[in-house]
Scaffold this motif. Structure first.
Motif, short mmCIF file in Angstrom:
data_model
loop_
_atom_site.label_atom_id
_atom_site.label_comp_id
_atom_site.label_asym_id
_atom_site.label_seq_id
_atom_site.Cartn_x
_atom_site.Cartn_y
_atom_site.Cartn_z
N UNK A 1 5.20 23.10 -9.53
CA UNK A 1 4.70 21.77 -9.16
C UNK A 1 5.84 20.92 -8.64
N UNK A 2 5.63 20.29 -7.49
CA UNK A 2 6.62 19.36 -6.93
C UNK A 2 5.97 17.99 -6.76
N UNK A 3 6.69 16.95 -7.15
CA UNK A 3 6.18 15.59 -7.08
C UNK A 3 7.09 14.74 -6.20
N UNK A 4 6.52 14.16 -5.15
CA UNK A 4 7.28 13.29 -4.26
C UNK A 4 7.06 11.86 -4.71
N UNK A 5 8.14 11.21 -5.17
CA UNK A 5 8.05 9.86 -5.73
C UNK A 5 8.95 8.87 -5.00
N UNK A 6 9.40 9.21 -3.80
CA UNK A 6 10.37 8.39 -3.09
C UNK A 6 9.75 7.60 -1.94
N UNK A 7 8.61 8.01 -1.45
CA UNK A 7 7.99 7.31 -0.32
C UNK A 7 8.69 7.61 0.99
N UNK A 8 8.95 8.88 1.25
CA UNK A 8 9.66 9.30 2.47
C UNK A 8 9.03 10.58 2.99
N UNK A 9 8.69 10.59 4.28
CA UNK A 9 8.11 11.81 4.86
C UNK A 9 9.10 12.97 4.82
N UNK A 10 10.39 12.69 4.97
CA UNK A 10 11.39 13.76 4.88
C UNK A 10 11.40 14.38 3.49
N UNK A 11 11.28 13.53 2.47
CA UNK A 11 11.26 14.03 1.10
C UNK A 11 9.96 14.79 0.83
N UNK B 1 5.08 5.64 -1.66
CA UNK B 1 4.49 4.81 -0.60
C UNK B 1 5.45 4.75 0.58
N UNK B 2 5.08 5.38 1.68
CA UNK B 2 5.88 5.37 2.90
C UNK B 2 5.47 4.17 3.77
N UNK B 3 6.28 3.84 4.76
CA UNK B 3 5.94 2.78 5.71
C UNK B 3 4.68 3.17 6.47
N UNK B 4 3.91 2.20 6.95
CA UNK B 4 2.68 2.52 7.69
C UNK B 4 2.96 3.35 8.94
N UNK B 5 2.00 4.21 9.27
CA UNK B 5 1.99 4.98 10.52
C UNK B 5 3.07 6.06 10.59
#
Length: 386
Positions: free
Chosen positions: A274-284, A304-308
């Motif tokens: 299981x991997x959890x992305x908690x940074x709000x970055x598409x790269x992450x 939460x990443x920036x819109x769009x």
């Protein structure tokens, strides 16, 4: 938790109280007196006991979107019911309640299903008004409308919240611990319990060690994960995370010749379960997906990443890898159902909450709290109204 008060003098009438108002993007919040209208049908007016600062407050405070300001931010809190509007049977004066931005009407097809926590009758949106009639219950002393934030607006001594965004607590949990369950902790623990359904003996990788990341670790620890890998830019987070079950740490700044996903695949002999992305970055998000195990690996996006912003994945990798990638609001938790379970878990001395609170102060010191969180010097700062 809170003392029951005689609200007969204020019920049905506007209340004048203090609030921290954001007038412009990235400018200090202003402590000023505001008018809070009585609750309308299916609404509750709450006397806020305390509220905590979440990074989502800062994320939206930084955005300069038309029509957003002036606004009363804040969405992690606990309070006492002061009065109720017409049609409210679930709550009464004196009840201890936790407001939350995620709705649970308990009536629609999705709320009665175990497959999702996304209410179809009151779907989540970045609204600046109440959820039923799209009007505000806040005005300043000049009569200017003040916007709501995420249906909560807890940086005010009083606020008005719809019943679908409220959870009643029947436990003697301290207010400063209870307010943590409004967002960050419930999201992280819920992601481990609900969205991922972490299994005992599994391997977990967490990208971004803020409150949500540590809460994911805590939820995974309680589920019996044997290995929990934390990924962050700050090596001090490893020591903090050990109490929540983090066993390994990857300092992103020291990954020079290999990617994070390559390191995790080597460490785990094929990737994390299981991997959890908690940074709000598409790269992450991409890194997290590449770090989960072929065949059954599951990646849960919580940040939460920036819109769009677009996430690009190789279609053949998706087809051939057997991996799963899902987004999860509130960690898959149903607020009215799961928040009381988490509160009881804390009272049973199972769920750890105390360590998430690094600072406590008064509402008038809210700009100091913003500075601390922006500088990465705190996890949660709890602000008391009295």
């Amino acid at each position: 938790m809170g003392e029951k008060q005689d609200c007969s003098k204020t019920a049905g009438k506007p209340i004048r109280c203090r609030a921290a108002v954001a007038r412009k993007s990235m400018e200090p919040l202003v402590i000023e007196e505001v008018i809070v209208a009585p609750p309308k049908a299916y609404e509750v007016r709450i006397k806020v006991l305390c509220t905590s600062l979440c990074y989502s407050d800062i994320t939206f405070w930084k955005r300069n979107e038309p029509g957003f300001y002036p606004v009363i931010l804040g969405h992690e809190s606990v309070g006492v019911v002061e009065s109720v509007g017409d049609g409210v049977d679930e709550f009464k004066e004196g009840d201890i309640v936790i407001p939350q931005w995620m709705a649970e009407c308990k009536e629609c097809e999705t709320c009665t299903s175990n497959k999702t926590n996304i209410c179809s009758k009151f779907p989540f949106s970045i609204s600046t008004f109440s959820c039923r009639d799209e009007t505000s219950r806040f005005t300043d002393l000049n009569g200017q409308t003040l916007n709501h934030f995420l249906y909560v607006s807890s940086f005010s001594e009083y606020t008005v919240v719809d019943i679908v965004h409220l959870t009643k607590l029947d436990f003697s949990i301290p207010p400063n611990k209870a307010c943590l369950l409004s967002c960050g902790v419930s999201t992280g623990v819920g992601a481990a319990w609900r969205a991922a359904d972490v299994e005992s003996g599994s391997t977990v990788a967490i990208f971004g060690l803020g409150v949500i990341g540590f809460a994911v670790a805590e939820g995974s620890r309680l589920r019996g994960a044997k290995r929990i890998i934390g990924v962050d830019l700050n090596p001090e987070k490893f020591e903090l995370g050990k109490k929540y079950g983090i066993t390994d740490f990857i300092d992103v700044r020291k990954c020079k010749n290999k990617s994070v996903s390559e390191i995790i695949n080597e460490m785990t002999d094929g990737g994390a379960d299981y991997c959890f992305e908690c940074a709000g970055s598409t790269d992450v998000m991409q890194d997290a997906f590449n770090s989960c195990r072929r065949g059954w690996g599951k990646t849960i996006v919580l940040g939460v990443e920036k819109p769009n912003q677009k996430l690009s994945l190789d279609s053949l990798v998706i087809l051939h890898s057997g991996k799963t990638l899902i987004g999860s609001l509130f960690g898959g938790s149903k607020p009215k159902t799961d928040i009381p379970i988490l509160a009881q878990s804390y009272m049973n001395k199972e769920l750890q909450l105390d360590g998430f609170i690094t600072h406590e102060m008064k509402l008038e010191d809210i700009n100091k709290a913003f500075e601390l969180l922006i500088q990465g010097k705190c996890l949660r700062c709890v602000m008391w109204m009295d």
